[in-house]
Scaffold this motif. Structure first.
Motif, PDB file in Angstrom:
ATOM      1  N   LEU A 144       0.852  -1.117  -0.160  1.00 50.29           N
ATOM      2  CA  LEU A 144      -0.809  -0.185   0.027  1.00 50.29           C
ATOM      3  C   LEU A 144       1.113   1.157  -0.389  1.00 50.29           C
ATOM      4  CD1 LEU A 144      -2.550   1.212   0.160  1.00 50.29           C
ATOM      5  CD2 LEU A 144      -2.424   0.671   2.630  1.00 50.29           C
ATOM      6  N   ASP A 145       1.019   1.893  -1.258  1.00 54.98           N
ATOM      7  CA  ASP A 145       1.502   3.243  -0.796  1.00 54.98           C
ATOM      8  C   ASP A 145       2.817   2.977  -1.017  1.00 54.98           C
ATOM      9  OD1 ASP A 145      -0.388   5.130  -1.982  1.00 54.98           O
ATOM     10  OD2 ASP A 145      -0.544   5.492   1.192  1.00 54.98           O
ATOM     11  N   SER A 146       3.775   1.675  -2.012  1.00 49.81           N
ATOM     12  CA  SER A 146       4.576   0.950  -1.156  1.00 49.81           C
ATOM     13  C   SER A 146       5.371   0.341  -0.291  1.00 49.81           C
ATOM     14  CB  SER A 146       6.110   2.252  -2.344  1.00 49.81           C
ATOM     15  OG  SER A 146       5.367   2.953  -3.242  1.00 49.81           O
ATOM     16  N   LYS A 147       4.606   0.328   0.661  1.00 54.07           N
ATOM     17  CA  LYS A 147       5.149  -0.017   2.475  1.00 54.07           C
ATOM     18  C   LYS A 147       4.865  -1.641   1.946  1.00 54.07           C
ATOM     19  CE  LYS A 147       5.190   4.609   4.045  1.00 54.07           C
ATOM     20  NZ  LYS A 147       4.637   5.315   3.653  1.00 54.07           N
ATOM     21  N   ARG A 148       4.694  -2.416   2.257  1.00 50.14           N
ATOM     22  CA  ARG A 148       4.479  -4.117   2.749  1.00 50.14           C
ATOM     23  C   ARG A 148       2.997  -4.134   3.748  1.00 50.14           C
ATOM     24  NH1 ARG A 148       8.731  -7.908   1.058  1.00 50.14           N
ATOM     25  NH2 ARG A 148       7.046  -9.676   2.472  1.00 50.14           N
ATOM     26  N   ILE A 149       2.619  -4.095   3.294  1.00 47.50           N
ATOM     27  CA  ILE A 149       1.379  -4.925   4.246  1.00 47.50           C
ATOM     28  C   ILE A 149       1.460  -6.128   4.641  1.00 47.50           C
ATOM     29  CG2 ILE A 149       0.292  -2.410   4.140  1.00 47.50           C
ATOM     30  CD1 ILE A 149      -2.121  -3.528   2.907  1.00 47.50           C
ATOM     31  N   ASP A 150       1.786  -7.170   3.334  1.00 49.57           N
ATOM     32  CA  ASP A 150       1.079  -8.791   4.086  1.00 49.57           C
ATOM     33  C   ASP A 150       2.190  -9.164   5.184  1.00 49.57           C
ATOM     34  OD1 ASP A 150       3.314  -8.285   1.500  1.00 49.57           O
ATOM     35  OD2 ASP A 150       3.827  -9.242   3.044  1.00 49.57           O
ATOM     36  N   GLY A 151       1.132  -9.712   5.120  1.00 41.24           N
ATOM     37  CA  GLY A 151       1.143 -10.428   7.140  1.00 41.24           C
ATOM     38  C   GLY A 151       0.331  -9.815   8.207  1.00 41.24           C
ATOM     39  N   LEU A 152       0.449  -8.348   8.585  1.00 43.71           N
ATOM     40  CA  LEU A 152      -0.574  -7.495   8.976  1.00 43.71           C
ATOM     41  C   LEU A 152      -1.938  -8.284   9.599  1.00 43.71           C
ATOM     42  CD1 LEU A 152      -0.018  -3.692   7.886  1.00 43.71           C
ATOM     43  CD2 LEU A 152       1.197  -5.606   9.491  1.00 43.71           C
ATOM     44  N   GLN A 153      -2.328  -8.056  10.028  1.00 39.65           N
ATOM     45  CA  GLN A 153      -3.616  -7.892  11.120  1.00 39.65           C
ATOM     46  C   GLN A 153      -4.826  -7.507  10.110  1.00 39.65           C
ATOM     47  OE1 GLN A 153      -3.861 -11.392  13.060  1.00 39.65           O
ATOM     48  NE2 GLN A 153      -1.671 -11.785  12.665  1.00 39.65           N
ATOM     49  N   PRO A 154      -6.081  -7.933  10.184  1.00 36.17           N
ATOM     50  CA  PRO A 154      -7.210  -7.015   9.650  1.00 36.17           C
ATOM     51  C   PRO A 154      -7.238  -5.676  10.266  1.00 36.17           C
ATOM     52  CG  PRO A 154      -7.761  -9.528  10.183  1.00 36.17           C
ATOM     53  CD  PRO A 154      -6.152  -9.075  10.197  1.00 36.17           C
ATOM     54  N   TYR A 155      -7.579  -5.842  11.368  1.00 38.61           N
ATOM     55  CA  TYR A 155      -7.633  -4.854  11.588  1.00 38.61           C
ATOM     56  C   TYR A 155      -6.265  -3.879  11.786  1.00 38.61           C
ATOM     57  CZ  TYR A 155      -4.177  -5.153  15.912  1.00 38.61           C
ATOM     58  OH  TYR A 155      -2.759  -5.910  16.325  1.00 38.61           O
ATOM     59  N   GLN A 156      -5.270  -4.093  11.890  1.00 37.73           N
ATOM     60  CA  GLN A 156      -3.820  -3.341  11.385  1.00 37.73           C
ATOM     61  C   GLN A 156      -4.512  -3.170   9.189  1.00 37.73           C
ATOM     62  OE1 GLN A 156      -0.939  -6.503  12.045  1.00 37.73           O
ATOM     63  NE2 GLN A 156      -0.631  -5.290  13.759  1.00 37.73           N
ATOM     64  N   VAL A 157      -4.402  -3.758   8.746  1.00 31.86           N
ATOM     65  CA  VAL A 157      -4.315  -3.510   7.179  1.00 31.86           C
ATOM     66  C   VAL A 157      -6.042  -2.156   7.258  1.00 31.86           C
ATOM     67  CG1 VAL A 157      -5.389  -4.089   5.515  1.00 31.86           C
ATOM     68  CG2 VAL A 157      -3.547  -5.906   6.314  1.00 31.86           C
ATOM     69  N   ALA A 158      -6.816  -2.034   8.227  1.00 29.96           N
ATOM     70  CA  ALA A 158      -8.216  -1.200   8.319  1.00 29.96           C
ATOM     71  C   ALA A 158      -7.028  -0.325   9.138  1.00 29.96           C
ATOM     72  CB  ALA A 158      -8.833  -1.247   8.599  1.00 29.96           C
ATOM     73  N   SER A 159      -6.265  -0.156   9.494  1.00 29.84           N
ATOM     74  CA  SER A 159      -6.233   1.637   9.890  1.00 29.84           C
ATOM     75  C   SER A 159      -4.822   1.827   9.043  1.00 29.84           C
ATOM     76  CB  SER A 159      -5.363   1.195  11.543  1.00 29.84           C
ATOM     77  OG  SER A 159      -4.249   0.597  11.453  1.00 29.84           O
ATOM     78  N   ARG A 160      -4.233   1.347   8.023  1.00 29.99           N
ATOM     79  CA  ARG A 160      -3.401   1.986   7.304  1.00 29.99           C
ATOM     80  C   ARG A 160      -4.159   1.935   5.996  1.00 29.99           C
ATOM     81  NH1 ARG A 160       2.098  -0.787   7.292  1.00 29.99           N
ATOM     82  NH2 ARG A 160       2.261  -1.185   9.411  1.00 29.99           N
ATOM     83  N   GLY A 161      -5.426   1.690   5.796  1.00 30.30           N
ATOM     84  CA  GLY A 161      -5.982   2.791   5.075  1.00 30.30           C
ATOM     85  C   GLY A 161      -6.901   1.566   4.316  1.00 30.30           C
TER      86      GLY A 161
END
Ligand SMILES: Nc1ncnc2c1ncn2[C@@H]1O[C@H](COP(=O)(O)OP(=O)(O)OP(=O)(O)O)[C@@H](O)[C@H]1O
Ligand SMILES: [Mg+2]
Length: 258
Positions: A63-80
């Motif tokens: 997301l915006d060139s930053k890795r987000i795989d491996g994050l929990q669903p709530y973390q992915v949501a808070s990243r946007g």
């Protein structure tokens, strides 16, 4: 600029390669379609992107060139990244406006202490969230039904309610899984207009999984096509409509490329 990128994503279930080496990029403020026949792996892509499943066969999500795989669903949501679900998930017994407000706690800036003691800041925040919720309902022409129980809404309106709820998170990227399912032609046309309006108003990147071609061809600027877990084509709506691999996949035929 790329908002959401998926690189060589893979996910299996037992022996089945539900998603196999799938890569695509959705650009900032693009309406990006992810289509394919039943079982192609579209929802699985959403589930991996949002952290519901891990990409057990490798790959990256950025997301915006930053890795987000491996994050929990709530973390992915808070990243946007916000999403809706293929199977409707409204709280049937709650009112329409309460359904939208349930995601507000994730963005609220006032903590537990404020909530318990109902501080001025808390009441201010509550008012602010209520105004946002009503504004979102207005977009979907649901403001007149704000106090109705969600279960009393027609199916198409429940799907719109889910989109409103996802938007309460203030996402940058919105993933919609079959938003037009069960909608009639008029509702689907409204949806097309609303999707475009939302993109412009909230500067969203929207990734749309959809079978309704009136919606897909009506709003998507770029389309990625999957079949049996793999990418079979990507292009503009015009290119996709005449792509022989796409046509064959939808007709259930094999193409001999030899
Ligand atoms: N949790 C799971 N356990 C086992 N198999 C799964 C699971 N989720 C998906 N699958 C399988 O993975 C494949 C891809 O499913 P997926 O739901 O991603 O397809 P889809 O493209 O969304 O299809 P549809 O258009 O019907 O919604 C299917 O064969 C499906 O049965
Ligand atoms: Mg699906």
């Amino acid at each position: 600029m790329t908002a959401l990128e998926v690189r060589s994503l893979g996910r299996t279930f037992g022996g089945l390669k539900a998603v196999h080496r799938v890569s695509f990029r959705a650009q900032d403020r693009q309406i990006f379609g992810l289509i394919g026949p039943n079982g192609a792996g579209k929802t699985t892509v959403f589930n991996v992107v949002t952290g519901v499943y891990e990409p057990d066969e490798g790959g990256e999500v950025l997301l915006d060139s930053k890795r987000i795989d491996g994050l929990q669903p709530y973390q992915v949501a808070s990243r946007g990244i916000a999403r809706t679900f293929q199977n409707i998930r409204v709280f049937a017994e709650m009112s329409v406006v309460e359904n939208v407000l349930v995601s507000a706690h994730m963005t609220a800036r006032v903590g537990l202490v404020g909530a318990v003691f109902r501080t001025a800041a808390f009441r201010q925040e509550e008012k602010h969230q209520l105004e946002r919720a009503l504004r979102l309902l207005e977009i979907f022409k649901l403001d007149g039904l704000a106090l109705e129980q969600a279960k009393n809404l027609p199916y198409g309106s429940q799907r719109k309610l889910e989109i409103a709820r996802a938007l309460m998170l203030g996402p940058k990227v919105l993933l919609l899984d079959e938003p037009a399912a069960g909608m009639n032609t008029g509702e689907a046309d409204d949806l097309n207009e609303q999707i475009r309006w939302l993109r412009d108003e909230f500067e969203l990147t929207i990734v749309l999984v959809e079978h309704n071609m009136r919606v897909v061809m009506g709003v998507c600027e770029r389309i990625h096509v999957m079949d049996h877990g793999e990418t079979i084509a990507e292009g503009t709506p015009e290119e996709i409509q005449k792509d022989r691999h796409v046509i064959a996949a939808y007709l259930g035929e094999d193409i001999d490329d030899g």
